[in-house]
Design a protein around this motif. Structure first.
Motif, PDB file in Angstrom:
ATOM      1  N   ASP A 118      44.120  71.477  16.668  1.00 16.02           N
ATOM      2  CA  ASP A 118      44.930  72.686  16.594  1.00 16.02           C
ATOM      3  C   ASP A 118      46.195  72.480  15.760  1.00 16.02           C
ATOM      4  O   ASP A 118      46.747  73.418  15.194  1.00 16.02           O
ATOM      5  CB  ASP A 118      45.287  73.121  18.025  1.00 16.02           C
ATOM      6  CG  ASP A 118      45.624  74.593  18.099  1.00 16.02           C
ATOM      7  OD1 ASP A 118      45.543  75.256  17.047  1.00 16.02           O
ATOM      8  OD2 ASP A 118      45.978  75.068  19.178  1.00 16.02           O
ATOM      9  N   ALA A 173      52.889  85.075  24.592  1.00 19.49           N
ATOM     10  CA  ALA A 173      52.804  84.285  23.359  1.00 19.49           C
ATOM     11  C   ALA A 173      54.187  84.058  22.770  1.00 19.49           C
ATOM     12  O   ALA A 173      54.538  82.940  22.369  1.00 19.49           O
ATOM     13  CB  ALA A 173      51.903  84.994  22.354  1.00 19.49           C
ATOM     14  N   ARG A 233      44.408  74.276  25.865  1.00 14.06           N
ATOM     15  CA  ARG A 233      45.455  73.333  25.473  1.00 14.06           C
ATOM     16  C   ARG A 233      46.456  73.122  26.595  1.00 14.06           C
ATOM     17  O   ARG A 233      46.975  72.023  26.781  1.00 14.06           O
ATOM     18  CB  ARG A 233      46.200  73.918  24.270  1.00 14.06           C
ATOM     19  CG  ARG A 233      45.964  73.228  22.975  1.00 14.06           C
ATOM     20  CD  ARG A 233      47.054  73.506  21.985  1.00 14.06           C
ATOM     21  NE  ARG A 233      47.269  74.863  21.566  1.00 14.06           N
ATOM     22  CZ  ARG A 233      48.350  75.579  21.895  1.00 14.06           C
ATOM     23  NH1 ARG A 233      49.270  75.078  22.678  1.00 14.06           N
ATOM     24  NH2 ARG A 233      48.497  76.801  21.435  1.00 14.06           N
ATOM     25  N   HIS A 234      46.723  74.207  27.343  1.00 10.00           N
ATOM     26  CA  HIS A 234      47.722  74.113  28.414  1.00 10.00           C
ATOM     27  C   HIS A 234      47.291  73.188  29.542  1.00 10.00           C
ATOM     28  O   HIS A 234      48.105  72.862  30.403  1.00 10.00           O
ATOM     29  CB  HIS A 234      48.050  75.502  28.961  1.00 10.00           C
ATOM     30  CG  HIS A 234      49.125  76.200  28.175  1.00 10.00           C
ATOM     31  ND1 HIS A 234      48.918  76.666  26.908  1.00 10.00           N
ATOM     32  CD2 HIS A 234      50.417  76.475  28.474  1.00 10.00           C
ATOM     33  CE1 HIS A 234      50.038  77.222  26.469  1.00 10.00           C
ATOM     34  NE2 HIS A 234      50.972  77.113  27.387  1.00 10.00           N
ATOM     35  N   THR A 268      41.699  78.799  23.168  1.00  6.45           N
ATOM     36  CA  THR A 268      42.240  77.509  22.734  1.00  6.45           C
ATOM     37  C   THR A 268      43.589  77.251  23.386  1.00  6.45           C
ATOM     38  O   THR A 268      43.852  76.153  23.887  1.00  6.45           O
ATOM     39  CB  THR A 268      42.413  77.497  21.202  1.00  6.45           C
ATOM     40  OG1 THR A 268      41.211  77.973  20.615  1.00  6.45           O
ATOM     41  CG2 THR A 268      42.725  76.125  20.688  1.00  6.45           C
ATOM     42  N   THR A 269      44.427  78.288  23.397  1.00  7.49           N
ATOM     43  CA  THR A 269      45.762  78.120  23.965  1.00  7.49           C
ATOM     44  C   THR A 269      45.688  77.780  25.445  1.00  7.49           C
ATOM     45  O   THR A 269      46.359  76.853  25.907  1.00  7.49           O
ATOM     46  CB  THR A 269      46.576  79.412  23.762  1.00  7.49           C
ATOM     47  OG1 THR A 269      46.478  79.781  22.393  1.00  7.49           O
ATOM     48  CG2 THR A 269      48.020  79.207  24.133  1.00  7.49           C
ATOM     49  N   LEU A 278      47.056  83.784  17.677  1.00 14.08           N
ATOM     50  CA  LEU A 278      47.118  84.596  18.894  1.00 14.08           C
ATOM     51  C   LEU A 278      48.110  85.736  18.739  1.00 14.08           C
ATOM     52  O   LEU A 278      47.787  86.909  18.970  1.00 14.08           O
ATOM     53  CB  LEU A 278      47.516  83.693  20.064  1.00 14.08           C
ATOM     54  CG  LEU A 278      47.692  84.337  21.430  1.00 14.08           C
ATOM     55  CD1 LEU A 278      46.380  84.872  21.933  1.00 14.08           C
ATOM     56  CD2 LEU A 278      48.242  83.336  22.428  1.00 14.08           C
ATOM     57  N   SER A 297      46.677  77.941  16.792  1.00  9.08           N
ATOM     58  CA  SER A 297      46.170  78.945  17.740  1.00  9.08           C
ATOM     59  C   SER A 297      47.286  79.889  18.199  1.00  9.08           C
ATOM     60  O   SER A 297      47.054  81.084  18.369  1.00  9.08           O
ATOM     61  CB  SER A 297      45.529  78.268  18.934  1.00  9.08           C
ATOM     62  OG  SER A 297      46.459  77.445  19.589  1.00  9.08           O
ATOM     63  N   GLY A 298      48.503  79.349  18.356  1.00 11.00           N
ATOM     64  CA  GLY A 298      49.607  80.198  18.800  1.00 11.00           C
ATOM     65  C   GLY A 298      49.918  81.285  17.800  1.00 11.00           C
ATOM     66  O   GLY A 298      50.150  82.445  18.162  1.00 11.00           O
ATOM     67  N   ALA A 324      41.650  82.325  19.969  1.00 14.24           N
ATOM     68  CA  ALA A 324      42.983  81.715  19.980  1.00 14.24           C
ATOM     69  C   ALA A 324      43.501  81.618  21.409  1.00 14.24           C
ATOM     70  O   ALA A 324      44.109  80.623  21.808  1.00 14.24           O
ATOM     71  CB  ALA A 324      43.946  82.531  19.119  1.00 14.24           C
ATOM     72  N   PHE A 362      51.082  74.629  16.356  1.00 16.21           N
ATOM     73  CA  PHE A 362      49.697  74.885  16.761  1.00 16.21           C
ATOM     74  C   PHE A 362      49.227  76.168  16.084  1.00 16.21           C
ATOM     75  O   PHE A 362      49.821  77.224  16.287  1.00 16.21           O
ATOM     76  CB  PHE A 362      49.602  75.057  18.272  1.00 16.21           C
ATOM     77  CG  PHE A 362      49.669  73.763  19.038  1.00 16.21           C
ATOM     78  CD1 PHE A 362      48.898  72.679  18.654  1.00 16.21           C
ATOM     79  CD2 PHE A 362      50.479  73.648  20.146  1.00 16.21           C
ATOM     80  CE1 PHE A 362      48.944  71.500  19.366  1.00 16.21           C
ATOM     81  CE2 PHE A 362      50.533  72.461  20.864  1.00 16.21           C
ATOM     82  CZ  PHE A 362      49.765  71.388  20.465  1.00 16.21           C
ATOM     83  N   GLU A 391      44.122  69.434  20.875  1.00 10.38           N
ATOM     84  CA  GLU A 391      45.498  69.524  20.381  1.00 10.38           C
ATOM     85  C   GLU A 391      45.604  69.011  18.950  1.00 10.38           C
ATOM     86  O   GLU A 391      46.266  69.608  18.105  1.00 10.38           O
ATOM     87  CB  GLU A 391      46.410  68.675  21.276  1.00 10.38           C
ATOM     88  CG  GLU A 391      46.844  69.348  22.522  1.00 10.38           C
ATOM     89  CD  GLU A 391      47.858  68.493  23.241  1.00 10.38           C
ATOM     90  OE1 GLU A 391      48.977  68.956  23.393  1.00 10.38           O
ATOM     91  OE2 GLU A 391      47.527  67.356  23.623  1.00 10.38           O
TER      92      GLU A 391
END
Lengths: 131, 332
Positions: free
Chosen positions: B164, B217, B144-145, B140-141, B181, B177-178, B137, B175, B161
């Motif tokens: 996700d 997070a 994504r950023h 991925t985060t 996470l 993943s958030g 996660a 999302f 994205e």
């Protein structure tokens, strides 16, 4: 005696990946977009809410609008100042697109910049799009 | 009582307050938006490189792979090519599985007394689940950023994205993943807090990264879904940083600076902490070597020449005396 060569190769790959945005933007970076307001929007001076609110919260507002319209059939939005608006994204003069006439110049500019792909246009049709 | 987690918690709350007060009261956007992130990246790169180079200087004199399966032997005995690799390809597969799926952690066992007297070992999978969920996660985060650091945003990032936010919940789209996470981090923290044995060995340095990541997070989730900020302005700031034309757009909210400050802290803290396992996992000598000691001779490179005196030489030297004394000799 040690694995210096392999380790330094790995380290170089990591550094390249970590700094990738720097190299990438050397080739391609543009400046931040300014959404273009139509003459009608400029004349109206203010949207259904303040500019700051709309910049941050428009997606939430539209989401609530959609649910309200679809689920209750209620089509009137009253803002905190007591002004009333027609809740519609793309139908007629009294809608978001009625005032912000160009999707390309208004919506897409920021959306593309921030890589936001809203699914509004999966259902709604942008009338200006087909030419 | 164990206060180690409190130190870390207080520290992270203090960091949060520093960023909040600095931006909201002192108006130090320039410091928190430009100076601190640049300093953090410089410290991160310098620390990371010097630590890896220091490790690279370590001698690797012996083959010490852990052998977790049948080694290469006779043709009719099947070798376990991944757990006891004898070739580079086997090592690469073993390392990839270790790094991408935490294979050794998957085999984690727990030892406990059953009904008073019986010692039992059981398979303990939850640490593996939590760790894997967190790491993927987080990956991925972070990836994504990149949408804030590239312009135009490359296709793979957009695709990630989309994947996700596959379930299209709410607007802005949630999302997954958030959420994973944050949930995984909370699980990993509760595990340290509630399991007596793990709590006993947990130090402030174990809690601090957890709280810091939870803070990151949380502030990120707050910023995306609740206390919104001007995303375009946030990207302008980020783009300013990576194109070395830093700027401070006025419409960026203080929640952004809090998020950025916590991330900067993480970056600066990274090379000096246990988080360096990110680089270290590649250098695990018990995993990244092929078990080929029966095929190749590995000589310790700093062996000094040892003066030997073999039996043949000994006999040559003392043959006559040995014969005189009646001792048996190989050569007459």
């Amino acid at each position: 005696m040690n694995d210096k060569k392999k380790i330094i190769t790995g380290l170089a790959i990591f550094l390249f990946l970590f700094t990738l945005p720097i190299w990438y933007n050397l080739v391609s970076a543009t400046s931040a977009p300014e959404p273009e307001l139509s003459a009608k929007a400029k004349a109206a001076k203010t949207c259904v809410r303040s500019k700051e609110y709309m910049v941050a919260e428009h997606m939430q507002l539209l989401d609530v609008w959609r649910d309200t319209v679809v689920r209750t059939g209620e089509r009137t939005y009253t803002n905190p100042d007591g002004k009333q608006f027609n809740m519609s994204l793309s139908t007629g003069e009294n809608s978001c697109i009625g005032c912000h006439v160009s999707k390309a110049d208004f919506c897409d500019k920021c959306h593309n910049y921030a890589s936001v792909n809203p699914y509004c246009w999966d259902c709604h049709i942008d009338p200006k799009e087909k030419k | 009582m164990n206060f180690k987690y409190l130190y870390s918690l207080i520290l992270v709350i203090a960091l949060f307050l520093i960023a909040y007060a600095g931006v909201e009261m002192a108006g130090m956007q320039f410091v928190f938006g430009i100076l601190v992130p640049y300093a953090a990246v410089v410290i991160f790169l310098w620390g990371f490189i010097s630590k890896i180079l220091c490790w690279a200087n370590s001698a690797v004199p012996f083959r010490i792979p852990t052998t977790a399966g049948q080694q290469k032997s006779l043709d009719w005995i099947r070798q376990n090519k991944i757990d006891n690799p004898s070739t580079t390809i086997g090592v690469v597969v073993r390392m990839a599985l270790e790094i991408l799926t935490f294979r050794s952690l998957f085999r984690n066992t727990k030892m406990a007394l059953h009904k008073g007297a019986k010692l039992i070992y059981s398979w303990e999978i939850w640490l593996w689940v939590g760790a894997l969920a967190f790491h993927w996660a987080f990956f991925t985060t972070v990836t994504r950023h990149l949408r804030f650091f590239t312009d135009p945003v490359p296709f793979p990032i957009t695709l990630l994205e989309k994947a996700d936010s596959f379930f299209q919940v709410g607007l802005p789209l949630v999302f997954q993943s958030g959420i994973v996470l944050l949930a995984a981090l909370l699980f990993l923290f509760l595990r340290r807090l509630l399991e007596p044995q793990v709590r006993y060995i947990s130090l402030a340095a174990d809690y601090f990264p957890l709280f810091l990541l939870i803070g990151i997070a949380l502030s990120g989730i707050l910023m995306r879904y609740f206390i919104k900020t001007d995303v375009v302005a946030a990207k302008e700031l980020a783009m300013g940083l990576v194109t070395f034309q830093p700027c401070i757009p006025e419409t960026v909210g203080s929640i952004f600076y809090i998020h950025l400050f916590l991330v900067s802290t993480l970056l600066a803290y990274f090379p000096f902490s246990k988080l360096m396992h990110f680089g270290g996992v590649f250098l695990s000598p018990t995993r990244n070597q092929a078990n080929n000691t029966r095929m190749q001779r590995h000589v310790n490179p700093w062996n000094y020449p040892v003066n030997t005196h073999t039996y043949e030489e000994y006999e040559d030297e003392f043959r006559e005396k040995m014969i005189d004394a009646g001792l048996p000799v190989d050569k007459e």
